[in-house]
Design a protein around this motif. Structure first.
Motif, PDB file in Angstrom:
ATOM      1  N   LYS A  34      -6.457  14.454 -34.038  1.00 15.55           N
ATOM      2  CA  LYS A  34      -6.102  13.053 -33.801  1.00 15.55           C
ATOM      3  C   LYS A  34      -6.550  12.624 -32.409  1.00 15.55           C
ATOM      4  O   LYS A  34      -6.534  13.414 -31.451  1.00 15.55           O
ATOM      5  N   LYS A  35      -6.957  11.359 -32.301  1.00 13.94           N
ATOM      6  CA  LYS A  35      -7.258  10.779 -30.985  1.00 13.94           C
ATOM      7  C   LYS A  35      -7.131   9.273 -31.069  1.00 13.94           C
ATOM      8  O   LYS A  35      -7.263   8.676 -32.139  1.00 13.94           O
ATOM      9  N   PHE A  42     -11.091  14.672 -29.888  1.00 12.44           N
ATOM     10  CA  PHE A  42      -9.944  14.875 -30.771  1.00 12.44           C
ATOM     11  C   PHE A  42      -9.073  16.020 -30.243  1.00 12.44           C
ATOM     12  O   PHE A  42      -9.566  16.941 -29.578  1.00 12.44           O
ATOM     13  N   GLU A  80     -14.547   6.945 -42.974  1.00  7.91           N
ATOM     14  CA  GLU A  80     -15.956   7.249 -42.898  1.00  7.91           C
ATOM     15  C   GLU A  80     -16.337   8.118 -44.082  1.00  7.91           C
ATOM     16  O   GLU A  80     -15.503   8.831 -44.640  1.00  7.91           O
ATOM     17  N   SER A  83     -15.009  11.263 -46.588  1.00  4.72           N
ATOM     18  CA  SER A  83     -13.707  10.851 -46.041  1.00  4.72           C
ATOM     19  C   SER A  83     -13.027  11.976 -45.270  1.00  4.72           C
ATOM     20  O   SER A  83     -12.053  12.572 -45.709  1.00  4.72           O
ATOM     21  N   THR A  84     -13.552  12.254 -44.070  1.00  3.73           N
ATOM     22  CA  THR A  84     -12.940  13.251 -43.196  1.00  3.73           C
ATOM     23  C   THR A  84     -12.360  12.620 -41.943  1.00  3.73           C
ATOM     24  O   THR A  84     -11.595  13.248 -41.228  1.00  3.73           O
ATOM     25  N   ILE A  85     -12.722  11.365 -41.651  1.00  2.70           N
ATOM     26  CA  ILE A  85     -12.187  10.663 -40.478  1.00  2.70           C
ATOM     27  C   ILE A  85     -11.601   9.330 -40.925  1.00  2.70           C
ATOM     28  O   ILE A  85     -12.268   8.533 -41.578  1.00  2.70           O
ATOM     29  N   THR A  87      -9.572   5.793 -39.635  1.00  3.39           N
ATOM     30  CA  THR A  87      -9.209   4.940 -38.504  1.00  3.39           C
ATOM     31  C   THR A  87      -8.028   4.073 -38.922  1.00  3.39           C
ATOM     32  O   THR A  87      -8.142   3.268 -39.843  1.00  3.39           O
ATOM     33  N   GLN A  96      -7.504   7.615 -34.709  1.00  3.37           N
ATOM     34  CA  GLN A  96      -8.347   8.267 -35.701  1.00  3.37           C
ATOM     35  C   GLN A  96      -7.772   9.634 -36.044  1.00  3.37           C
ATOM     36  O   GLN A  96      -7.336  10.367 -35.150  1.00  3.37           O
ATOM     37  N   LEU A  97      -7.754   9.939 -37.326  1.00  2.20           N
ATOM     38  CA  LEU A  97      -7.347  11.253 -37.818  1.00  2.20           C
ATOM     39  C   LEU A  97      -8.575  11.910 -38.424  1.00  2.20           C
ATOM     40  O   LEU A  97      -9.324  11.277 -39.170  1.00  2.20           O
ATOM     41  N   LYS A  98      -8.772  13.184 -38.121  1.00  4.88           N
ATOM     42  CA  LYS A  98      -9.934  13.917 -38.624  1.00  4.88           C
ATOM     43  C   LYS A  98      -9.464  15.153 -39.374  1.00  4.88           C
ATOM     44  O   LYS A  98      -8.598  15.895 -38.901  1.00  4.88           O
ATOM     45  N   GLY A 105      -9.373  15.741 -46.607  1.00  4.54           N
ATOM     46  CA  GLY A 105      -9.306  14.332 -46.257  1.00  4.54           C
ATOM     47  C   GLY A 105      -8.878  13.469 -47.428  1.00  4.54           C
ATOM     48  O   GLY A 105      -8.082  12.540 -47.274  1.00  4.54           O
TER      49      GLY A 105
END
Length: 290
Positions: A34-35, A42, A80, A83-85, A87, A96-98, A105
Motif C-alpha cells: 500500500k502507498k 509501496f 490497472e 488487476s494487481t494495482i 487506486t 493504491q493497493l498492490k 488481485g
C-alpha cells in the motif's frame, strides 16, 4: 509447524486476539502492498477486511493495526490491467493497493467491490467456492448494516418534486452541475441551494450560490451515501442521517443567510365566470358594449 518451531504465533491465534479489539466480522485477509499517491514506494502490509474497514498490519503477527481504510467512504476505485494495482479515492486521500498477482488481485477486488456496491460484480472471475464466500459475506453484511435506500428522483420535466418522497428536500432537482449553477445564477429570487444527483452512482451533490465582497460565487460539494448515513465531504468530513440533515447542516453553517432553491408556482388572482364571458362577447358583437 514452521511457525511453532520459529516461536511465531499461529495466524488463527492472532485473528482471535484481534477479535478482542474489534467486533467487526473478518471477511478476507492476506498480504498486500500500500502507498499514498504522493508516496514513491509501496510498503508491505498484512490486510484484514473486517466489515467495511480494511485494517493494515505490519505483519501477520501484529496485534494492533498500523493503518485503516474505511471502504464505506470510497468515491471511486480504478484498476490497472492486469488487476494487481487498485487506486482508491477516499474523502481525504487517494491510496493504491498492490497485490502479488492477478488472481490475488481479482479476489481482493471481488470482496471490496461487493462490500462497496452491495452486490457481487457481474464480471468477477473467481472460483465457485470463492463466490460462495462473497455471497455469505454479502448476506452477513446486509444483516449487520442494512443498506440505506436512495429516495426516488423527481422527474426532470418542469423540475417537479414527487409526492412519494417526503424525506427528499424540496430543493432537490434532477439536474447537472451546469444546470444547477445556471438556475441559481438566473433565478436568485428562488433561493441559493440546490441538492442534485452526483455523477457517481448512489451519491449526491450540493450546489450553492454565496455572496462575497466581489459579488457572488458558485460552489459544489460532494455528498456520499454510505451505510452509516450521508457524508458531506469537507476538509473534516461530516456524517448526517438524511438528506434533509445535509441541507440543515449547510443552513446552520451559513447562519441561514442562504435559502433552499424552490420554484415559486403561479397563482390566479381573478375568478372567471364562463357564462358572463360569453354574454359580454355577444354584447360586443351587437355593438351594445363599447
Amino acid at each position: 509447524l514452521g511457525d511453532l518451531m520459529e516461536g511465531r504465533p499461529h495466524p488463527r491465534a492472532v485473528h482471535r486476539r484481534r477479535e478482542t479489539i474489534t467486533a467487526l466480522p473478518l471477511y478476507h485477509c492476506g498480504s498486500l502492498l500500500k502507498k499514498n499517491l504522493k508516496e514513491k514506494d509501496f510498503r508491505n502490509f498484512y490486510g484484514e477486511l473486517r466489515g467495511t474497514t480494511l485494517f493494515l498490519y505490519k505483519n501477520d503477527t501484529q496485534d494492533t493495526y498500523s493503518e485503516r481504510l474505511d471502504l464505506g467512504l470510497i468515491k471511486s476505485m480504478d484498476m490497472e490491467s492486469p488487476s494487481t494495482i487498485f487506486t482508491l479515492s477516499l474523502p481525504l486521500e487517494e491510496v493504491q493497493l498492490k497485490m502479488d498477482n492477478a488472481d490475488t488481485g481479482e479476489e481482493w477486488r471481488g470482496f471490496i467491490m461487493t462490500l462497496v456496491n452491495k452486490e457481487i460484480p457481474s464480471d468477477i472471475q473467481m472460483l465457485p467456492g470463492q463466490k460462495i464466500k462473497l455471497e455469505e459475506m454479502l448476506t452477513l453484511e446486509n444483516k449487520r448494516n442494512p443498506q440505506l435506500e436512495r429516495p426516488a428522483l423527481p422527474p426532470r420535466p418542469g423540475f417537479l418534486q414527487t409526492k412519494d418522497t417526503p424525506d427528499m428536500p424540496a430543493c432537490f432537482f434532477d439536474v447537472t452541475r451546469q444546470e444547477a449553477e445556471k438556475l441559481l445564477s438566473e433565478n436568485p429570487e428562488n433561493g441559493d441551494i440546490i441538492l442534485r444527483p452526483s455523477t457517481m452512482p448512489k451519491n449526491y451533490a450540493l450546489t450553492l450560490r454565496q455572496k462575497i465582497d466581489r459579488g457572488h460565487v458558485l460552489k459544489n460539494y460532494r455528498v456520499t451515501s454510505t451505510s452509516a448515513g450521508f457524508v458531506i465531504e469537507l476538509e473534516t468530513p461530516m456524517t448526517v442521517r438524511s438528506l434533509n440533515d445535509v441541507l440543515k447542516y449547510f443552513l446552520e453553517k451559513t447562519e441561514y443567510r442562504l435559502r433552499p432553491y424552490i420554484v415559486a408556482q403561479p397563482y390566479d388572482t381573478r375568478i372567471e365566470d364562463p357564462d358572463m364571458d360569453d354574454h359580454m362577447k355577444k354584447l360586443s358583437k351587437r355593438g351594445e358594449f363599447a
